[in-house]
Design an enzyme around this catalytic site. Structure first.
Site, mmCIF file in Angstrom:
data_model
loop_
_atom_site.group_PDB
_atom_site.id
_atom_site.type_symbol
_atom_site.label_atom_id
_atom_site.label_comp_id
_atom_site.label_asym_id
_atom_site.label_seq_id
_atom_site.Cartn_x
_atom_site.Cartn_y
_atom_site.Cartn_z
ATOM 1 N N GLU A 130 10.650 -3.020 35.710
ATOM 2 C CA GLU A 130 11.268 -4.004 35.233
ATOM 3 C C GLU A 130 12.349 -3.668 33.851
ATOM 4 O O GLU A 130 11.896 -2.302 33.497
ATOM 5 C CB GLU A 130 10.135 -5.009 34.517
ATOM 6 C CG GLU A 130 9.334 -4.024 33.453
ATOM 7 C CD GLU A 130 8.228 -5.012 32.974
ATOM 8 O OE1 GLU A 130 7.317 -5.273 33.685
ATOM 9 O OE2 GLU A 130 8.344 -5.549 31.666
ATOM 10 N N CYS A 190 -2.111 4.932 27.405
ATOM 11 C CA CYS A 190 -2.131 4.414 26.236
ATOM 12 C C CYS A 190 -2.950 2.939 26.324
ATOM 13 O O CYS A 190 -2.892 2.126 27.329
ATOM 14 C CB CYS A 190 -0.799 3.984 25.617
ATOM 15 S SG CYS A 190 0.080 5.229 24.992
ATOM 16 N N CYS A 242 6.309 -4.953 27.678
ATOM 17 C CA CYS A 242 6.039 -3.531 28.620
ATOM 18 C C CYS A 242 5.058 -3.398 29.607
ATOM 19 O O CYS A 242 3.705 -3.426 29.620
ATOM 20 C CB CYS A 242 5.564 -2.264 27.685
ATOM 21 S SG CYS A 242 6.124 -0.665 28.253
#
Ligand code: SAH
Length: 351
Positions: A91, A115, A338
């Site tokens: 993306e 993360c 994200c």
């Protein structure tokens, strides 16, 4: 099959020589690929058919197809899912700001940094993106919008400093006068803090802007959010940031995703202020904190603090003389942070 867009001008020159062609052909081909942004050999009208056919045996020149495009009604942000030559999807985001068009691109398919709040890393790393694939995201968004892109942030999926060689080739090529010639000052690399590569990027003086994903005022909290904190402590990461500033003179941004009950209380804001003021070049002029209200992902239970809480965090930093902003959310109506769009695209296509 290789991507012809992965080759720097010098490599194209060598290729031309090896094919018995004149070196000036290399500039012609490079211009088609990196200024005119063609997606096929047919468009290269000043290159002979024989040479084009020769090249096509080994290299492809197609641009990734946009298989999904979402346009925000709120602010005009566009989010793209691009399908790469091998079928992987990634993306990218296109954002219209007053000072120009900014794009956010991916550096890897997936990510292996782990993360805890990030959707890009849930399935680990599929593979690195090549420099040509990073360029192609920018080129395709510029072509589809018809507007010149002036800023690039490498804050999409992936850890750019975990893909160092392709990243730096991308920087050289996107800032090349034979290409889009985008100023390196207008390129921002966001990293979770891979210390040796921060130092290497400083030494090699690429002149790009660096953003560090800090997310915590101490190692203990940072380790609960970011596995990389087990590898590099803040006592190693912060000196690397100081070094980057000293070598390049570029102001560094600290990103701080604010998560309710994890890193958002007043004590943590005070501790963060002390941490930054304690740096050799801490304080208002040399750095800047960008507070990112965490985007909850359905796979994890993290919550976004309310606006007031984030504002009071910001005010504490400011009272200590640290420039702090709360990130304006772009395209809030067209899926969150994200890696989330890519995941929902993949989930939909599996059904
Ligand atoms: N690997 C790079 C780029 C990642 S994305 C890095 O770690 O910096 C850019 C920023 O968005 C990083 O600061 C990242 O930690 C943050 N981020 C990722 N997912 C998020 C989410 N769900 N909510 C808020 N910030 C997020």
């Amino acid at each position: 099959m290789e991507n012809l867009r992965d080759l720097e001008l010098d490599d194209v020159k060598k290729l031309m020589i090896s094919l018995g062609e004149k070196p000036f052909r290399a500039e012609q081909i490079y211009t088609w690929l990196h200024q005119k942004l063609v997606g096929s050999y047919e468009e290269m009208s000043n290159i002979s058919k024989t040479l084009r056919e020769h090249l096509a045996e080994q290299y492809f020149v197609s641009l990734p197809e946009a298989v999904q495009i979402l346009v925000s009604k709120l602010d005009g942000t566009r989010k793209y899912i691009f399908r790469m030559e091998d079928g992987n999807v990634i993306e990218s985001v296109w954002m219209p700001y007053q000072h120009g068009i900014s794009v956010c691109i991916s550096s890897q398919v997936g990510c292996r940094m782990g993360c805890r709040f990030c959707a890009s890393t849930l399935d680990g790393l599929a593979r690195n993106l090549s420099s040509g694939e990073m360029l192609s995201q920018v080129y395709q968004m510029q072509k589809l919008s018809g507007e010149r892109i002036s800023n690039i942030v490498i804050m999409g999926s992936g850890e750019p400093l975990d893909n160092y060689d392709n990243l730096t080739r991308f920087i050289r090529m996107i800032s090349d006068p034979h290409g889009l010639n985008i100023s390196r000052r207008n390129i921002t690399i966001s990293t979770c803090g891979i210390v040796p590569n921060i130092r290497r990027l400083a030494d090699e003086n690429y002149g790009v802007t660096l953003a560090l994903s800090l997310h915590a005022p101490n190692d203990e909290v940072r380790k609960t959010l970011m596995p990389i904190a087990n590898k590099y402590s803040l006592s190693e990461v912060l000196p690397a940031i100081e070094y980057y500033f000293e070598k390049t003179g570029r102001r560094v941004t600290f990103e701080y995703s604010v998560v309710e009950g994890v890193n958002d209380n007043a004590g943590e804001a005070e501790e963060l202020a002390r941490l930054i003021m304690g740096m050799k070049h801490g304080g208002r002029l040399q750095c800047h904190v960008n507070l990112i209200p965490v985007n909850p992902i359905k796979e994890r239970a993290w919550k976004r603090p309310d606006r007031k809480k984030i504002e009071s965090f910001q005010h504490i930093l400011e009272r200590h003389g640290i420039a702090a902003t709360i990130r304006r959310e772009m395209g809030a109506d067209i899926s969150g942070a994200c890696g989330q769009l890519r995941r929902s695209f993949l989930e939909d296509s599996e059904q």
